[in-house]
Design a protein around this motif. Sequence first.
Motif, PDB file in Angstrom:
ATOM      1  N   CYS A  10       0.809  -1.137   0.160  1.00 45.42           N
ATOM      2  CA  CYS A  10       0.083  -0.031   0.024  1.00 45.42           C
ATOM      3  C   CYS A  10       0.939   1.214   0.030  1.00 45.42           C
ATOM      4  CB  CYS A  10      -0.925  -0.123   1.129  1.00 45.42           C
ATOM      5  SG  CYS A  10      -2.118  -1.275   1.111  1.00 45.42           S
ATOM      6  N   GLU A  11       1.925   1.200   0.843  1.00 47.70           N
ATOM      7  CA  GLU A  11       2.784   2.356   0.760  1.00 47.70           C
ATOM      8  C   GLU A  11       3.511   2.583  -0.447  1.00 47.70           C
ATOM      9  OE1 GLU A  11       4.785   3.287   5.016  1.00 47.70           O
ATOM     10  OE2 GLU A  11       4.585   0.936   4.745  1.00 47.70           O
ATOM     11  N   ASP A  77      11.242  -3.084  -2.908  1.00 50.02           N
ATOM     12  CA  ASP A  77      11.756  -3.883  -1.802  1.00 50.02           C
ATOM     13  C   ASP A  77      12.138  -2.997  -0.528  1.00 50.02           C
ATOM     14  OD1 ASP A  77      11.515  -5.972  -3.567  1.00 50.02           O
ATOM     15  OD2 ASP A  77      13.678  -6.282  -4.044  1.00 50.02           O
ATOM     16  N   ALA A  78      11.805  -1.688  -0.753  1.00 50.40           N
ATOM     17  CA  ALA A  78      12.049  -0.879   0.556  1.00 50.40           C
ATOM     18  C   ALA A  78      10.941  -1.116   1.490  1.00 50.40           C
ATOM     19  CB  ALA A  78      12.040   0.446   0.073  1.00 50.40           C
ATOM     20  N   PHE A  79       9.813  -1.736   0.943  1.00 54.48           N
ATOM     21  CA  PHE A  79       8.556  -1.800   1.809  1.00 54.48           C
ATOM     22  C   PHE A  79       8.238  -3.533   1.897  1.00 54.48           C
ATOM     23  CE2 PHE A  79       8.169   1.774  -0.831  1.00 54.48           C
ATOM     24  CZ  PHE A  79       7.894   2.487  -0.037  1.00 54.48           C
ATOM     25  N   PRO A  80       7.490  -3.913   2.912  1.00 58.77           N
ATOM     26  CA  PRO A  80       7.094  -5.082   2.927  1.00 58.77           C
ATOM     27  C   PRO A  80       6.530  -5.750   1.486  1.00 58.77           C
ATOM     28  CG  PRO A  80       6.462  -4.079   4.962  1.00 58.77           C
ATOM     29  CD  PRO A  80       6.914  -2.977   3.989  1.00 58.77           C
TER      30      PRO A  80
END
Length: 88
Positions: A10-11, A77-80
């Motif tokens: 989502c982010e 890949d900076a986020f889950p």
Amino acid sequence: MSRPYVPINCEFHDVLETVAVQRRTVPMVIEEDGSEHALHARIVDITAHDGVETMRLDDGRIVRLDAIVSVDGVHRDAFPPTCEISSL
């Protein structure tokens, strides 16, 4: 047969929407045919149809959101992997 769509975080989706609203041409890396491709484009629209989210670029290209590796220097890949919504 195409691979099943995997919803994005989502982010990271928020990052895409922000870039789209700003109407800026930005660097992107997308996965196509098993390899990564760099391009500069402007996101014109983000939509969903039949459970698959896509973005339309200013060159007319339609890209599935789960094929985006990075946009404007922000890597997926900076986020889950996905957003977890827990029931209370």
